[in-house]
Design a protein around this motif. Sequence first.
Motif, PDB file in Angstrom:
ATOM      1  N   ARG A  62      -6.872  -1.124  -4.405  1.00 55.22           N
ATOM      2  CA  ARG A  62      -6.812  -2.105  -3.358  1.00 55.22           C
ATOM      3  C   ARG A  62      -5.438  -2.568  -2.991  1.00 55.22           C
ATOM      4  NH1 ARG A  62     -12.315  -5.400  -4.934  1.00 55.22           N
ATOM      5  NH2 ARG A  62     -13.714  -4.029  -3.521  1.00 55.22           N
ATOM      6  N   LYS A  63      -4.912  -2.588  -4.312  1.00 58.86           N
ATOM      7  CA  LYS A  63      -3.095  -2.635  -4.029  1.00 58.86           C
ATOM      8  C   LYS A  63      -2.503  -1.650  -3.109  1.00 58.86           C
ATOM      9  CE  LYS A  63       1.053  -3.360  -6.536  1.00 58.86           C
ATOM     10  NZ  LYS A  63       1.831  -3.247  -7.683  1.00 58.86           N
ATOM     11  N   ARG A  64      -2.819  -0.529  -3.269  1.00 57.84           N
ATOM     12  CA  ARG A  64      -2.370   0.489  -2.231  1.00 57.84           C
ATOM     13  C   ARG A  64      -2.820   0.389  -0.998  1.00 57.84           C
ATOM     14  NH1 ARG A  64      -0.029   5.787  -3.231  1.00 57.84           N
ATOM     15  NH2 ARG A  64      -0.869   5.461  -5.534  1.00 57.84           N
ATOM     16  N   VAL A  65      -4.088  -0.074  -0.899  1.00 62.59           N
ATOM     17  CA  VAL A  65      -4.646  -0.210   0.685  1.00 62.59           C
ATOM     18  C   VAL A  65      -3.713  -1.504   1.295  1.00 62.59           C
ATOM     19  CG1 VAL A  65      -6.512  -0.971   2.023  1.00 62.59           C
ATOM     20  CG2 VAL A  65      -6.885   0.679   0.264  1.00 62.59           C
ATOM     21  N   GLY A  66      -3.643  -2.463   0.559  1.00 60.73           N
ATOM     22  CA  GLY A  66      -2.838  -3.831   1.026  1.00 60.73           C
ATOM     23  C   GLY A  66      -1.461  -3.355   1.195  1.00 60.73           C
ATOM     24  N   LEU A  67      -0.888  -2.600   0.529  1.00 57.41           N
ATOM     25  CA  LEU A  67       0.712  -2.242   0.725  1.00 57.41           C
ATOM     26  C   LEU A  67       0.759  -1.501   1.958  1.00 57.41           C
ATOM     27  CD1 LEU A  67       1.987  -1.447  -2.778  1.00 57.41           C
ATOM     28  CD2 LEU A  67       2.952  -3.101  -1.249  1.00 57.41           C
ATOM     29  N   ALA A  68      -0.234  -0.407   2.146  1.00 59.20           N
ATOM     30  CA  ALA A  68      -0.235   0.314   3.447  1.00 59.20           C
ATOM     31  C   ALA A  68      -0.474  -0.649   4.426  1.00 59.20           C
ATOM     32  CB  ALA A  68      -1.198   1.675   3.153  1.00 59.20           C
TER      33      ALA A  68
END
Length: 102
Positions: A62-68
Amino acid sequence: MTKPEPQDDDHWLVINGRRWRRTDPALSDDLVEALKSHLGRGRSAVGVSRRAGDDVATAAARKRVGLAKHGLGERGPRWWDSEVEDRIARAREALAELEKLD
């Protein structure tokens, strides 16, 4: 009295009555492609980790999704309220953070 349906415009995309923020149009195609690649991998990892019951992996995905999504301008400060140079810098910073996760 009924509420008017939300309308598509340069800032928002409306799907089934729900507004979604559009990707920042000032970003170059290669930057958008790289960010969307990370977004897709993050979304996939969320599904895999949730099915496995791995809360730590789900949080990381979810951190990756948020950063993207922040890099694309789809979350965080509204891209149309910032200068183009700041928007591009924010996207590049998000991509650099994402690449560190690999």
